[in-house]
Design a protein around this motif. Structure first.
Motif, PDB file in Angstrom:
ATOM      1  N   TYR A 113      32.354  47.816  37.456  1.00 15.05           N
ATOM      2  CA  TYR A 113      32.466  46.869  36.339  1.00 15.05           C
ATOM      3  C   TYR A 113      31.920  47.481  35.053  1.00 15.05           C
ATOM      4  O   TYR A 113      32.490  47.305  33.980  1.00 15.05           O
ATOM      5  N   ARG A 124      36.778  47.573  28.644  1.00 14.09           N
ATOM      6  CA  ARG A 124      37.350  46.224  28.485  1.00 14.09           C
ATOM      7  C   ARG A 124      38.799  46.318  28.032  1.00 14.09           C
ATOM      8  O   ARG A 124      39.222  47.295  27.434  1.00 14.09           O
ATOM      9  N   ARG A 125      39.525  45.256  28.302  1.00  9.73           N
ATOM     10  CA  ARG A 125      40.922  45.219  27.860  1.00  9.73           C
ATOM     11  C   ARG A 125      40.978  44.979  26.369  1.00  9.73           C
ATOM     12  O   ARG A 125      40.137  44.294  25.789  1.00  9.73           O
ATOM     13  N   GLN A 139      42.333  43.335  23.001  1.00 10.87           N
ATOM     14  CA  GLN A 139      42.876  42.028  22.673  1.00 10.87           C
ATOM     15  C   GLN A 139      44.202  42.211  21.945  1.00 10.87           C
ATOM     16  O   GLN A 139      44.312  43.021  21.023  1.00 10.87           O
TER      17      GLN A 139
END
Length: 159
Positions: A59, A64-65, A67
């Motif tokens: 994790y 992170r993806r 936006q």
């Protein structure tokens, strides 16, 4: 004399026993150290904890993806309007990059320039203060290096 020989033999036997015990103790320490350093042992002993640690590490490692910003779409667009909107979007996308590049360049150069300006100002002030002291108070000549030379303050002795 027989007791001295028996004493020496007993000492040899005890020393041999100590060497054997020491060798066995060292083997045990090495085996324990290898067991502590074996990561597979911990996975076998604590599989759920190992799974939790691996999930947490995954994790934290995975980025992170991004936006997705929705772009308004015209229902019945005219070709000229679409080109105009696309050109505006391209210009808006380029401006932050230029500002970011310029800001980062200033961020790298500004501390170096400030340090150089401070050094120059300090040197200028030191020179100016030295000149002011020399002209205002008159520079006092340094005393000669050895006593008795001309210019060295002589003590007057009175009897």
């Amino acid at each position: 004399m027989a007791t001295a020989t028996n004493n020496a033999d007993e000492l040899r036997i005890q020393m041999a026993q100590i060497r054997r015990d020491l060798h066995a103790d060292v083997r045990d320490v090495v085996a324990n150290a290898e067991a502590v350093a074996d990561w597979r042992r911990y996975i076998r002993m604590y599989p759920w904890a190992a799974l939790g640690v691996s999930v947490a590490a995954g994790y934290l490692v995975v980025p992170r993806r991004r936006q997705v910003v929705p772009v308004p779409v015209a229902i019945a667009p005219d070709a000229a309007e679409v080109r105009e909107v696309l050109e505006q979007a391209k210009e808006e996308a380029k401006e932050p990059a230029r500002k970011g590049l310029l800001a980062s360049a200033v961020g790298f150069v500004a501390p170096v320039a400030m340090r150089a300006a401070q050094g120059y100002a300090a040197q200028y002030l030191e020179t100016w203060i030295a000149q002011q002291q020399a002209t205002a108070g008159g520079a006092t000549p340094a005393p000669p290096e050895r006593p008795g030379s001309p210019g060295w303050p002589q003590e007057k002795t009175t009897f």
